[in-house]
Write a protein that holds these residues in place. Sequence first.
Motif, PDB file in Angstrom:
ATOM      1  N   GLU A  65      11.594  35.741  -9.458  1.00 10.21           N
ATOM      2  CA  GLU A  65      10.483  33.975 -10.006  1.00 10.21           C
ATOM      3  C   GLU A  65       9.189  34.471  -8.793  1.00 10.21           C
ATOM      4  O   GLU A  65       9.366  35.157  -7.857  1.00 10.21           O
ATOM      5  CB  GLU A  65      11.163  32.938 -10.430  1.00 10.21           C
ATOM      6  N   GLN A 105       6.740  32.038  -6.601  1.00 11.13           N
ATOM      7  CA  GLN A 105       6.588  30.718  -6.941  1.00 11.13           C
ATOM      8  C   GLN A 105       5.094  30.379  -6.027  1.00 11.13           C
ATOM      9  O   GLN A 105       5.259  29.950  -4.982  1.00 11.13           O
ATOM     10  CB  GLN A 105       7.504  29.775  -6.239  1.00 11.13           C
ATOM     11  N   ALA A 139      16.103  33.547  -9.345  1.00 12.22           N
ATOM     12  CA  ALA A 139      15.578  33.252 -10.695  1.00 12.22           C
ATOM     13  C   ALA A 139      16.261  32.167 -10.634  1.00 12.22           C
ATOM     14  O   ALA A 139      17.737  32.100 -10.018  1.00 12.22           O
ATOM     15  CB  ALA A 139      15.979  34.169 -11.119  1.00 12.22           C
ATOM     16  N   ASN A 143      16.523  30.470 -16.562  1.00 12.45           N
ATOM     17  CA  ASN A 143      15.331  31.845 -16.665  1.00 12.45           C
ATOM     18  C   ASN A 143      16.493  32.763 -16.651  1.00 12.45           C
ATOM     19  O   ASN A 143      15.918  33.510 -17.732  1.00 12.45           O
ATOM     20  CB  ASN A 143      14.625  31.487 -15.625  1.00 12.45           C
ATOM     21  N   TRP A 158      16.261  35.610 -20.329  1.00 17.62           N
ATOM     22  CA  TRP A 158      15.161  36.979 -19.952  1.00 17.62           C
ATOM     23  C   TRP A 158      16.344  38.050 -20.229  1.00 17.62           C
ATOM     24  O   TRP A 158      16.394  38.421 -21.482  1.00 17.62           O
ATOM     25  CB  TRP A 158      15.015  37.237 -18.217  1.00 17.62           C
TER      26      TRP A 158
END
Lengths: 115, 199
Positions: free
Chosen positions: B132, B134, B144, B148, B152
């Motif tokens: 991810e 940020q 992650a 999430n 996914w």
Amino acid sequence: MRQEKSDLPQGTLDLLILKIVALGPVHGYAIAQRLDQVSRGVVQVPQGSLYPALHRLENRDLLAADWQATETGREAKFYRLTKKGQAQLETESEKWERLTKAVSLILRLSEGGAS
Amino acid sequence: MNWLNRLWRRHKLETELDRELRFHLDEHTDNLIAQGLDPQEARRRARLAPGGPEQVKEQCRDARGTRWLEDLWQDLRFGARMLRKNPGFTLVAVLTLALGIGANTAIFSIVNAVLLQPYPQIDTDRWVYLWERQDVGGMPQVSASVPNYRDWRQQSQSFSAMVLWMPWNFNLSGSGVGEPTELEENRQGLEALLSQQAA
């Protein structure tokens, strides 16, 4: 005078045995006797050479053997010539003739002279 | 009789040989008697003449061509007899052999499995890390979150398997030591991943 092996080289003994057997089915003892008589005592084959030779020829299918009764009533192993044996006899005889002729020719050379 | 037959039938061949030589002896004896010898003397002479029947037999046996195998067999039987006579020695020898062979086999099995067998090829060229981003903290790659990851996994079509790695010793968790993820779907994912590779 005891000899372990006869004076003949192995190939020659085989040839002589084949020839004797070619004259008719015969047992081992008779072969030895025949060889002795016909060669006038020159060829004397001891058992230690004769029987191994006979067995080797039998293993190679040049001789065939079976047990039959003799005149005395005892049973003996008689050997006879096979077709293969016949062919072998002819080939070897021819070779022997050639060889001995060649050896004679050479032996007749006189010293210092050409052939 | 070919070589193999001569090997199996050697007892028969031996009896035949004996008969044949006995006949020769008898004939020779008769011959000598016919020449005027005393029967006892004839018998003795005949027996001596060829140099001994046992020697003749030996030479005939040589002609058979199976000698080496016969001799080998006789030596083995002799060896077995001697072992039977010395049970203590036999026991020690057998135990030593058993230990040696057993240890050797065990070690080789291990070495074989660990070192010699080809390692299953894992095609790590096709593995990718998914991060991810940020933007707030300015970190382009952050691990992650679990929800999430689940999303996914369910929604993306591009990946044949997805596994969640829980980092160890990652200070963000606060406790200092990470734990291996125990998500059920993780375990399945891992299995799927590895089984694909092994194929």
